[in-house]
Design a protein around this motif. Structure first.
Motif, PDB file in Angstrom:
ATOM      1  N   GLU A  19     -11.733  -2.634  10.272  1.00 18.26           N
ATOM      2  CA  GLU A  19     -12.713  -1.630   9.860  1.00 18.26           C
ATOM      3  C   GLU A  19     -13.230  -0.858  11.066  1.00 18.26           C
TER       4      GLU A  19
ATOM      5  N   GLU B 251      -7.456   1.388   3.428  1.00 12.99           N
ATOM      6  CA  GLU B 251      -7.811   1.926   2.109  1.00 12.99           C
ATOM      7  C   GLU B 251      -7.403   0.962   1.002  1.00 12.99           C
TER       8      GLU B 251
ATOM      9  N   ALA C  20       0.866  -1.180   0.000  1.00 11.82           N
ATOM     10  CA  ALA C  20       0.000   0.000   0.000  1.00 11.82           C
ATOM     11  C   ALA C  20       0.898   1.223   0.000  1.00 11.82           C
TER      12      ALA C  20
ATOM     13  N   ARG D 107      -9.777  -2.023   0.783  1.00  8.09           N
ATOM     14  CA  ARG D 107     -11.053  -1.685   0.150  1.00  8.09           C
ATOM     15  C   ARG D 107     -10.898  -1.498  -1.358  1.00  8.09           C
ATOM     16  N   LEU D 108      -9.746  -0.988  -1.769  1.00  9.23           N
ATOM     17  CA  LEU D 108      -9.525  -0.780  -3.203  1.00  9.23           C
ATOM     18  C   LEU D 108      -9.422  -2.088  -3.966  1.00  9.23           C
TER      19      LEU D 108
ATOM     20  N   THR E 153      -2.248   4.683  -2.656  1.00 13.17           N
ATOM     21  CA  THR E 153      -3.211   5.157  -1.666  1.00 13.17           C
ATOM     22  C   THR E 153      -3.009   6.650  -1.427  1.00 13.17           C
ATOM     23  N   ARG E 154      -3.928   7.232  -0.697  1.00 14.82           N
ATOM     24  CA  ARG E 154      -3.809   8.649  -0.362  1.00 14.82           C
ATOM     25  C   ARG E 154      -2.506   8.910   0.387  1.00 14.82           C
TER      26      ARG E 154
ATOM     27  N   HIS F 199      -2.574   9.762   4.903  1.00 15.28           N
ATOM     28  CA  HIS F 199      -3.077   8.916   5.984  1.00 15.28           C
ATOM     29  C   HIS F 199      -2.284   9.148   7.269  1.00 15.28           C
TER      30      HIS F 199
ATOM     31  N   ASP G 216      -4.621   3.015   8.707  1.00 19.23           N
ATOM     32  CA  ASP G 216      -5.525   3.679   7.772  1.00 19.23           C
ATOM     33  C   ASP G 216      -5.130   3.388   6.326  1.00 19.23           C
ATOM     34  N   ARG G 217      -3.822   3.352   6.070  1.00 14.19           N
ATOM     35  CA  ARG G 217      -3.351   3.110   4.708  1.00 14.19           C
ATOM     36  C   ARG G 217      -3.691   1.690   4.249  1.00 14.19           C
TER      37      ARG G 217
END
Length: 265
Positions: A208, A101, A68, A104-105, A88-89, A92, A97-98
């Protein structure tokens, strides 16, 4: 009162088992680092550090491995080595959190029921250590699994940079329930102290829930993210391993990792 009969891993016999059936290993990585900027791409034995971490995770044989990444150059390095990575963003606040994400992707339908979070700065981590971090999830009551190492050096007992895991762990057991984590010297009295190793495995539902929780009071006081889970009533068990894996945070750490992996494929 007679002591409970225990299974080989130290868990009381009769504890319901519910091991995850389809786990995935996710390695969070970002270029920003105060002491060693750009370290995911630092060369170690002919490969970027993030690729060495991916190789160690693959060798553990737990499940598919995904990086990630916060930056596209990390994705490119992993894919060039034959691995899988997702962008990822970049903002984070934590690795948890990373990885959520990323999960989920790549798995929006929820096929993967557990996630092992291997840090992206552990290029020499032993495969047995990664497997040990996953093993406590075999018990149904455990939400999150992690690692601990007995403290052997006297100075580490009082070092606030050495996070202590306060475990309910009978002599001879190798897995115990984490009751608290602290930078202080704890618990008091005779007996071992345990150095917490920040390598985690989560049931998917627990991850989650965790990333959706607000920071807890003690988390902010101790600066320890895992206290958020305990404050919310989540169960964390820790497997005891024999050695602290080398985390690469400084140029000196990087040279040590290069020496360890010299000549290794």
């Amino acid at each position: 009162m007679a002591s409970a009969t225990r299974a080989p891993n130290g868990t009381p016999a009769g504890t319901p088992a519910n091991p995850p059936s389809n786990p995935i290993v996710i390695i969070p990585a970002r270029m920003a680092s105060t002491r060693l900027p750009g370290k995911p791409l630092a060369d170690i034995a002919g490969a970027p550090m993030i690729v060495q971490c991916w190789r160690r995770a693959m060798e553990a044989g737990i499940g598919p491995v995904l990086v990630a990444a916060a930056e596209p150059e990390i994705v490119a390095a992993v894919e060039a080595a034959g691995g899988r990575a997702v962008l990822t963003r970049p903002d984070h606040p934590s690795g948890s959190d990373r990885i959520f994400e990323a999960l989920r992707l790549i798995d929006p339908d929820g096929r993967h029921d557990a996630v092992v979070n291997v840090q992206g700065d552990l290029p020499t981590v032993e495969t047995e250590t990664v497997r040990a971090a996953f093993s406590p999830l075999a018990q149904a009551a455990v939400d999150i699994a992690t690692l601990a190492v007995p403290i052997a050096r006297e100075e580490e007992r009082t070092d606030p940079n050495v996070v202590k895991a306060v475990l309910e762990l009978a002599p001879g057991d190798r897995v115990g329930r984490a009751l608290y984590f602290t930078r202080a010297t704890a618990p008091t009295g005779e007996g071992p102290l345990y150095h917490h190793i920040g390598l985690y495995a989560y049931r998917r539902a627990a991850l989650e829930r965790f990333v959706g929780l607000p920071p807890s009071v003690l988390e902010q006081r101790e600066r320890l993210e895992q206290l958020r889970a305990l404050a919310a009533g989540m169960r964390i068990d820790a497997a005891v391993v024999d050695a602290v894996p080398l985390g690469v945070d400084t140029p000196a750490d990087l040279e040590r990792a290069r020496a360890i992996l010299a000549g290794r494929a």
